[in-house]
Motif scaffolding. Structure first.
Motif, PDB file in Angstrom:
ATOM      1  N   LEU A   1       0.544  -1.440   0.051  1.00 43.93           N
ATOM      2  CA  LEU A   1       0.671  -0.283  -0.155  1.00 43.93           C
ATOM      3  C   LEU A   1       1.117   1.517   0.193  1.00 43.93           C
ATOM      4  N   VAL A   2       1.791   0.956   0.660  1.00 43.11           N
ATOM      5  CA  VAL A   2       2.689   1.939   0.896  1.00 43.11           C
ATOM      6  C   VAL A   2       3.646   2.460  -0.341  1.00 43.11           C
ATOM      7  N   ASN A   3       3.952   1.722  -0.425  1.00 41.17           N
ATOM      8  CA  ASN A   3       4.455   1.908  -2.408  1.00 41.17           C
ATOM      9  C   ASN A   3       4.280   2.175  -3.227  1.00 41.17           C
ATOM     10  N   ASN A   4       2.970   1.642  -3.032  1.00 39.91           N
ATOM     11  CA  ASN A   4       1.546   1.539  -4.655  1.00 39.91           C
ATOM     12  C   ASN A   4       1.631   3.281  -4.309  1.00 39.91           C
ATOM     13  N   TYR A   5       1.806   4.284  -3.635  1.00 42.00           N
ATOM     14  CA  TYR A   5       0.923   5.272  -3.005  1.00 42.00           C
ATOM     15  C   TYR A   5       1.903   6.218  -3.267  1.00 42.00           C
ATOM     16  N   PHE A   6       3.476   5.746  -2.572  1.00 43.06           N
ATOM     17  CA  PHE A   6       4.042   6.829  -3.132  1.00 43.06           C
ATOM     18  C   PHE A   6       5.177   6.481  -4.952  1.00 43.06           C
ATOM     19  N   ALA A   7       5.206   5.772  -4.959  1.00 46.70           N
ATOM     20  CA  ALA A   7       5.413   5.450  -6.631  1.00 46.70           C
ATOM     21  C   ALA A   7       4.330   5.948  -7.710  1.00 46.70           C
ATOM     22  N   GLY A   8       2.945   6.344  -7.244  1.00 46.26           N
ATOM     23  CA  GLY A   8       2.058   6.965  -7.676  1.00 46.26           C
ATOM     24  C   GLY A   8       2.911   8.488  -7.286  1.00 46.26           C
ATOM     25  N   LEU A   9       2.694   8.869  -6.456  1.00 42.59           N
ATOM     26  CA  LEU A   9       3.439   9.824  -6.222  1.00 42.59           C
ATOM     27  C   LEU A   9       4.466  10.750  -6.811  1.00 42.59           C
ATOM     28  N   PHE A  10       5.299  10.015  -6.841  1.00 44.85           N
ATOM     29  CA  PHE A  10       6.414   9.775  -7.350  1.00 44.85           C
ATOM     30  C   PHE A  10       7.084  10.254  -8.880  1.00 44.85           C
ATOM     31  N   HIS A  11       6.031   9.578  -9.217  1.00 45.10           N
ATOM     32  CA  HIS A  11       6.282   8.991 -11.085  1.00 45.10           C
ATOM     33  C   HIS A  11       6.615   9.931 -12.371  1.00 45.10           C
ATOM     34  N   ASP A  12       6.394  11.147 -11.953  1.00 42.41           N
ATOM     35  CA  ASP A  12       6.352  12.350 -12.767  1.00 42.41           C
ATOM     36  C   ASP A  12       7.394  13.143 -12.518  1.00 42.41           C
ATOM     37  N   VAL A  13       8.301  12.629 -11.297  1.00 44.24           N
ATOM     38  CA  VAL A  13       9.309  13.443 -10.905  1.00 44.24           C
ATOM     39  C   VAL A  13       9.764  14.130 -11.371  1.00 44.24           C
ATOM     40  N   PRO A  14      10.859  12.993 -12.821  1.00 42.20           N
ATOM     41  CA  PRO A  14      11.719  13.939 -13.391  1.00 42.20           C
ATOM     42  C   PRO A  14      11.211  14.790 -14.711  1.00 42.20           C
ATOM     43  N   GLU A  15       9.835  14.930 -14.340  1.00 39.41           N
ATOM     44  CA  GLU A  15       9.530  16.185 -15.644  1.00 39.41           C
ATOM     45  C   GLU A  15       9.972  17.216 -14.547  1.00 39.41           C
ATOM     46  N   ALA A  16      10.140  17.644 -13.060  1.00 41.35           N
ATOM     47  CA  ALA A  16      11.066  19.215 -13.230  1.00 41.35           C
ATOM     48  C   ALA A  16      11.866  19.779 -13.849  1.00 41.35           C
ATOM     49  N   LEU A  17      12.934  18.461 -14.169  1.00 41.62           N
ATOM     50  CA  LEU A  17      13.985  18.121 -14.887  1.00 41.62           C
ATOM     51  C   LEU A  17      13.735  18.411 -16.389  1.00 41.62           C
ATOM     52  N   THR A  18      13.029  17.877 -17.096  1.00 43.04           N
ATOM     53  CA  THR A  18      12.559  17.795 -18.172  1.00 43.04           C
ATOM     54  C   THR A  18      11.623  18.205 -18.740  1.00 43.04           C
ATOM     55  N   ARG A  19      10.036  18.644 -18.629  1.00 41.30           N
ATOM     56  CA  ARG A  19       9.028  18.857 -19.041  1.00 41.30           C
ATOM     57  C   ARG A  19       8.540  17.709 -19.097  1.00 41.30           C
ATOM     58  N   ASP A  20       6.884  18.446 -19.634  1.00 46.97           N
ATOM     59  CA  ASP A  20       6.692  16.908 -19.677  1.00 46.97           C
ATOM     60  C   ASP A  20       7.029  15.999 -21.578  1.00 46.97           C
ATOM     61  N   ILE A  21       7.243  15.406 -21.390  1.00 46.51           N
ATOM     62  CA  ILE A  21       7.299  14.713 -23.449  1.00 46.51           C
ATOM     63  C   ILE A  21       6.031  13.576 -23.531  1.00 46.51           C
ATOM     64  N   VAL A  22       5.464  13.831 -24.124  1.00 52.07           N
ATOM     65  CA  VAL A  22       3.815  13.425 -24.494  1.00 52.07           C
ATOM     66  C   VAL A  22       4.364  12.608 -25.278  1.00 52.07           C
ATOM     67  N   SER A  23       3.446  11.145 -24.861  1.00 52.34           N
ATOM     68  CA  SER A  23       3.399   9.430 -25.448  1.00 52.34           C
ATOM     69  C   SER A  23       3.477   9.502 -26.748  1.00 52.34           C
ATOM     70  N   PRO A  24       2.679  10.557 -27.226  1.00 57.18           N
ATOM     71  CA  PRO A  24       3.366  10.844 -28.844  1.00 57.18           C
ATOM     72  C   PRO A  24       4.673  10.712 -29.711  1.00 57.18           C
ATOM     73  N   ILE A  25       5.318  11.808 -28.923  1.00 58.82           N
ATOM     74  CA  ILE A  25       6.840  11.504 -29.051  1.00 58.82           C
ATOM     75  C   ILE A  25       7.524  10.403 -29.227  1.00 58.82           C
ATOM     76  N   LYS A  26       7.658  10.134 -27.985  1.00 55.67           N
ATOM     77  CA  LYS A  26       8.256   8.940 -27.356  1.00 55.67           C
ATOM     78  C   LYS A  26       8.381   7.758 -28.025  1.00 55.67           C
ATOM     79  N   LYS A  27       6.989   7.510 -28.745  1.00 56.04           N
ATOM     80  CA  LYS A  27       6.421   6.383 -29.291  1.00 56.04           C
ATOM     81  C   LYS A  27       6.903   6.985 -31.101  1.00 56.04           C
ATOM     82  N   SER A  28       7.140   8.055 -31.294  1.00 55.44           N
ATOM     83  CA  SER A  28       7.323   8.180 -32.824  1.00 55.44           C
ATOM     84  C   SER A  28       8.132   7.534 -33.749  1.00 55.44           C
ATOM     85  N   VAL A  29       9.397   7.614 -32.764  1.00 57.85           N
ATOM     86  CA  VAL A  29      10.537   7.392 -33.166  1.00 57.85           C
ATOM     87  C   VAL A  29      10.904   5.727 -32.614  1.00 57.85           C
TER      88      VAL A  29
END
Length: 396
Positions: free
Chosen positions: A238-266
């Motif tokens: 329960l704890v891991n699933n909560y905090f992993a959900g909370l932290f899952h987009d933390v890298p976007e503080a550095l890279t900003r949001d890169i949307v899925s269509p771009i990631k899958k384009s190449v």
């Protein structure tokens, strides 16, 4: 299964504006974003306090307080605190009755623990202190931004004094002082705060607007409630699933949001982007944090959508079905990345649904909604039938 009314209550906080009688930024100052930032502060304060913090009580206390605040909407803090001081038990009883229809059927004794949290002064004493401090730190972060804009606003100096005093009064546990003296930890949470400004669905006009910070909290809450649907999930799960959900987009503080269509384009681009994110985290984020915290945060954020366990000191990628069958025990430190991925999709799906149902739609949004609608028609992951919560939000 979590009810539609409870999920909807989560997303209503994206429309509750904070400091709405002050000049303020138009982005990221919603109750949803504040509550998300508060839980990042709570995590850091708990780590500063040490191993005697019950992390499950901390997580659940944060959830209980989130729903309590969502019911009381945007009452001004001085009025809110005065009401709680003078009529706390009566107000708590009223809040419980408002929440009862939404929470009936929620598994794992959740509603009963919420009542105990509110009415038993001896329950989760340390965790309540940490959450109170986290609340004031997040509020103070907001106030430091709006104060320069409001120097001529009536009563602003009184608000400043009360905010400062409220934070000072939270110095009731050793971890508070540890955090207050660590400029690197404060920088980390300021960096996290940038996610309050990063808009979701940046190319699509929609209502209500949501930001990456609030989205992460929504995924954490959904992940927690979906985990409760499993048969006697262990506390670490329960704890891991909560905090992993909370932290899952933390890298976007550095890279900003890169949307899925771009990631899958190449082909292979997604892997390259993941490595860039990991490199940015290693260079910028991890140096702000004590080294002994790194393994846990890497566990949450690397391969964030893979289910995993720890066995004989090593991490192993498994499936959530395997966790159900063999590894649903604290000794394996289980984390359901597959379930978190589904909750990430559910959050995006609800965001699109809300805007479309309000009549604000775009090709990107409709396409995303339709794709997820088809993907989750009959999808079961880890024994959880995700077609049920997705079915709540069919557009007729």
């Amino acid at each position: 299964m979590i009810k539609k009314s409870l999920i909807t209550l989560i997303y209503e906080t994206a429309s509750i504006q904070r400091w709405n009688d002050h000049i303020r930024p138009w982005t990221g100052f919603t109750e949803m974003d504040k509550q998300a930032h508060k839980m990042f502060y709570a995590y850091v304060l708990a780590k500063c306090e040490g191993e005697h913090v019950d992390m499950l009580k901390l997580v659940e206390g944060g959830i209980f307080e989130f729903f309590h605040r969502s019911i009381l909407t945007d009452i001004k803090p001085p009025i809110y605190h005065k009401l709680i001081e003078e009529k706390g038990p009566q107000i708590d009883s009223w809040v419980i009755e408002q929440l009862r229809p939404c929470m009936n059927g929620t598994g794992g004794g959740f509603f009963e623990r919420m009542q105990r949290y509110l009415f038993d002064a001896d329950y989760a004493v340390l965790e309540k202190k940490i959450l109170k401090a986290a609340h004031y730190f997040a509020t103070n972060w907001e106030f430091s931004i709006i104060y320069p804009m409001n120097t001529e606003t009536y009563d602003i100096e009184r608000v400043k004094t009360e905010t400062t005093k409220g934070l000072k009064d939270c110095n009731t546990f050793p971890g508070f002082t540890v955090f207050e003296r660590d400029a690197f930890l404060q920088d980390f949470l300021s960096l996290i705060g940038k996610l309050r400004y990063q808009q979701r669905w940046a190319k699509a006009v929609r209502v209500p607007q949501t930001f990456v910070m609030g989205h992460m909290l929504a995924v954490a809450l959904l992940s927690y409630f979906m985990t409760l649907e499993l048969e006697e999930p262990c506390s670490r799960r329960l704890v891991n699933n909560y905090f992993a959900g909370l932290f899952h987009d933390v890298p976007e503080a550095l890279t900003r949001d890169i949307v899925s269509p771009i990631k899958k384009s190449v082909e292979g681009l997604g892997d390259i982007l993941n490595e860039i994110e990991n490199e940015q985290m290693r260079e910028t984020v991890y140096p702000m944090l004590p080294k002994e915290w790194h393994p846990e945060l890497e566990y949450y954020m690397q391969n964030e959508f893979s289910s995993k366990i720890k066995e004989n000191g090593k991490r192993r990628i498994v499936t959530s079905d395997e966790i159900n069958d063999k590894y649903n025990s604290n000794e394996f430190d289980p984390l359901d990345g597959q379930i978190i991925r589904c909750c990430d999709h559910l959050s995006a799906y609800i965001e699109a649904y809300m805007s479309i149902s309000y009549g604000v739609r775009s090709e990107q949004m409709v396409s995303g909604y339709n794709h997820l609608h088809e993907e989750y028609k009959n999808k079961v992951v880890g024994g959880i039938d995700f077609s049920i919560p997705f079915g709540y939000y069919d557009i007729v």
